[in-house]
Write a protein that holds these residues in place. Structure first.
Motif, PDB file in Angstrom:
ATOM      1  N   GLU A 128       0.778  -1.473   0.299  1.00 16.91           N
ATOM      2  CA  GLU A 128      -0.192   0.081   0.180  1.00 16.91           C
ATOM      3  C   GLU A 128       1.239   1.505  -0.545  1.00 16.91           C
ATOM      4  O   GLU A 128       2.091   1.405   0.558  1.00 16.91           O
ATOM      5  CB  GLU A 128      -0.723  -0.375   1.103  1.00 16.91           C
ATOM      6  N   PRO A 129       0.728   2.084  -0.877  1.00 15.18           N
ATOM      7  CA  PRO A 129       1.103   3.482  -0.771  1.00 15.18           C
ATOM      8  C   PRO A 129       0.777   4.460   1.085  1.00 15.18           C
ATOM      9  O   PRO A 129       0.762   4.647   1.501  1.00 15.18           O
ATOM     10  CB  PRO A 129       0.597   4.541  -1.794  1.00 15.18           C
ATOM     11  N   GLY A 130       2.724   4.330   0.980  1.00 14.17           N
ATOM     12  CA  GLY A 130       3.499   4.736   2.168  1.00 14.17           C
ATOM     13  C   GLY A 130       3.216   4.078   3.465  1.00 14.17           C
ATOM     14  O   GLY A 130       3.779   4.559   4.529  1.00 14.17           O
ATOM     15  N   SER A 131       2.793   2.939   3.058  1.00 11.87           N
ATOM     16  CA  SER A 131       3.599   1.440   3.759  1.00 11.87           C
ATOM     17  C   SER A 131       5.128   0.767   3.869  1.00 11.87           C
ATOM     18  O   SER A 131       5.428   1.775   3.319  1.00 11.87           O
ATOM     19  CB  SER A 131       3.016   0.132   4.026  1.00 11.87           C
ATOM     20  N   GLU A 132       5.069   0.672   5.303  1.00 13.77           N
ATOM     21  CA  GLU A 132       6.707   0.770   5.861  1.00 13.77           C
ATOM     22  C   GLU A 132       7.546  -0.470   4.557  1.00 13.77           C
ATOM     23  O   GLU A 132       6.712  -1.808   4.266  1.00 13.77           O
ATOM     24  CB  GLU A 132       6.852   0.430   7.063  1.00 13.77           C
ATOM     25  N   LEU A 133       8.070  -0.189   3.885  1.00 11.53           N
ATOM     26  CA  LEU A 133       9.539  -1.511   3.066  1.00 11.53           C
ATOM     27  C   LEU A 133      10.690  -1.768   3.203  1.00 11.53           C
ATOM     28  O   LEU A 133      11.462  -0.666   4.543  1.00 11.53           O
ATOM     29  CB  LEU A 133       9.366  -0.909   1.856  1.00 11.53           C
ATOM     30  N   TYR A 134      10.365  -2.691   4.133  1.00  7.26           N
ATOM     31  CA  TYR A 134      12.646  -2.834   3.944  1.00  7.26           C
ATOM     32  C   TYR A 134      13.615  -3.180   2.826  1.00  7.26           C
ATOM     33  O   TYR A 134      13.166  -3.768   2.125  1.00  7.26           O
ATOM     34  CB  TYR A 134      12.698  -3.893   4.956  1.00  7.26           C
ATOM     35  N   PHE A 217      11.257  -5.512   1.290  1.00 11.65           N
ATOM     36  CA  PHE A 217      10.195  -6.386   2.158  1.00 11.65           C
ATOM     37  C   PHE A 217       9.529  -5.650   2.181  1.00 11.65           C
ATOM     38  O   PHE A 217       9.865  -4.878   2.891  1.00 11.65           O
ATOM     39  CB  PHE A 217      11.266  -7.286   3.350  1.00 11.65           C
ATOM     40  N   THR A 218       8.159  -6.487   1.892  1.00 10.89           N
ATOM     41  CA  THR A 218       7.226  -5.508   1.932  1.00 10.89           C
ATOM     42  C   THR A 218       6.954  -6.161   4.067  1.00 10.89           C
ATOM     43  O   THR A 218       6.079  -4.899   4.793  1.00 10.89           O
ATOM     44  CB  THR A 218       5.811  -6.271   1.974  1.00 10.89           C
ATOM     45  N   GLU A 219       7.252  -7.101   4.231  1.00 10.01           N
ATOM     46  CA  GLU A 219       7.093  -7.136   6.167  1.00 10.01           C
ATOM     47  C   GLU A 219       7.626  -7.251   7.045  1.00 10.01           C
ATOM     48  O   GLU A 219       9.302  -8.523   6.073  1.00 10.01           O
ATOM     49  CB  GLU A 219       6.291  -8.407   6.217  1.00 10.01           C
ATOM     50  N   PRO A 220       8.270  -7.389   8.156  1.00  8.74           N
ATOM     51  CA  PRO A 220       9.328  -7.567   8.947  1.00  8.74           C
ATOM     52  C   PRO A 220       9.312  -9.660   8.808  1.00  8.74           C
ATOM     53  O   PRO A 220       8.485  -9.660   9.196  1.00  8.74           O
ATOM     54  CB  PRO A 220       9.601  -6.756  10.094  1.00  8.74           C
TER      55      PRO A 220
END
Length: 356
Positions: A128-134, A217-220
């Motif tokens: 999603e735009p604005g979500s955190e990415l690693y 990566f989209t999630e930890p």
């Protein structure tokens, strides 16, 4: 750019459709082209000297688990005791050393966090735009591990014919992984590997290549990437090796869990699909379908047995008739001989009687 196209007939990845502009101001700095790595080195003089590197033939192979959370690391092929192996070249120490990929866990720290761009060019990120990415960036960041790949080992360059195929067979993890290159003209990203795609994804890499890309990566959490490197040697032999690359994404993720994560078997061939488990809850239709072959088998076996029994009875009947016919023929012959003898005797008697 050290990423080269595949030779004719070789598998290759294709870029996404071209978009007008890169609408990702927060990503622009870290997703810049790798060609600018040397400029970053001027700002961070203690970091690796960019993409212009030479691999020495006497670099050591070391054993033991290693957590790589900063500095320069390359995935690459190497001959270890004469065997083709997928390894990681750890340039975070001097001189660099090579490690078995199974001994490596790459930690992606919180300094790697960026916001997902609001652009259709990056829809492949599944974020999603604005979500955190690693993000492990294409251009080196001083606080984040810098992960790439190379085909620069001297023995590899001496024995391999033209280049290697680097294959991603799959990704296990809590989120989505995408690996892509970003050109310097703000063109659309070139996706190399997409964790959502089914089946092996192949990337041709020329000899003497050193490349870095963006790993997002989209999630930890824990991710395990199933890699394989294959090459044709100048002798005509094909060599391949397959190994897992483990990631611990986010500082709240225990790196020990990465080492404990299940890994694919490094056999050089994709794992066989598992047979579906028998849950005992099949439908009546499935039961009828599964029992029909058994019924047909029993009926067929009974028919064969009856046919065999009938054939035996018929054969015995034919044999009995032959024996009876032969016996009847013999009796007829004996009767005929007796009759002939009697007739001859009578004829003799009649002749004698007439002569007296």
């Amino acid at each position: 750019m050290s990423h080269h196209p595949a030779p004719p007939g070789a598998p290759r990845r294709h870029a996404r459709p071209l978009a007008a502009l890169l609408a990702a101001p927060l990503l622009a700095a870290l997703l810049a082209p790798a060609a600018h790595a040397a400029e970053d080195d001027a700002e961070y003089p203690d970091e690796d000297a960019g993409l212009d590197q030479t691999v020495a033939p006497d670099e050591e192979n070391v054993d033991g688990q290693a957590i790589l959370d900063i500095g320069h690391v390359d995935i690459g092929p190497r001959f270890v005791d004469g065997e083709w192996r997928v390894q990681g070249r750890d340039d975070s120490q001097t001189p660099p050393v090579w490690r078995a990929l199974t001994d490596v866990a790459v930690q992606v720290v919180d300094a790697a966090v960026q916001q997902a761009p609001d652009s259709q060019d990056f829809a492949f990120l599944d974020a999603e735009p604005g979500s955190e990415l690693y993000v492990i960036p294409q251009t080196q960041h001083p606080e984040v591990v810098w992960l790439g790949w190379n085909t620069q080992d001297p023995e590899v360059m001496e024995q391999v014919n033209r280049g290697v195929t680097l294959t991603l067979h799959g990704v296990e993890g809590p989120g989505h992984l995408a690996v892509f290159l970003q050109n310097g003209d703000l063109g659309a990203p070139e996706v190399l590997w997409d964790g959502d795609e089914a089946g092996p994804q192949e990337l041709w890499v020329d000899l003497n290549t050193h490349t870095h890309a963006n790993w997002v990566f989209t999630e930890p959490g824990i991710y395990v990437v199933d890699f394989e490197i294959t090459a044709d040697l100048i002798t005509g032999e094909t060599v391949t090796d397959r190994a897992p690359l483990r990631f611990a994404v986010g500082e709240g993720t225990e790196v020990a869990d990465a080492f404990a994560a299940p890994t694919p078997e490094a056999t050089g061939t994709p794992p066989a699909a598992e047979e579906p488990a028998d849950t005992g809850a099949a439908s009546d239709e499935d039961d009828q379908g599964s029992s029909l072959p058994a019924v047909l088998l029993v009926v067929g076996a009974a028919a064969i047995a009856l046919a065999a029994a009938g054939a035996t009875v018929a054969a015995r009947g034919r044999r009995a008739r032959r024996i009876a016919a032969a016996s009847h023929g013999q009796n007829d012959s004996d009767t005929a001989d007796t009759s002939n003898a009697s007739n001859a005797s009578n004829a003799g008697d009649a002749s004698g009687g007439s002569g007296s």
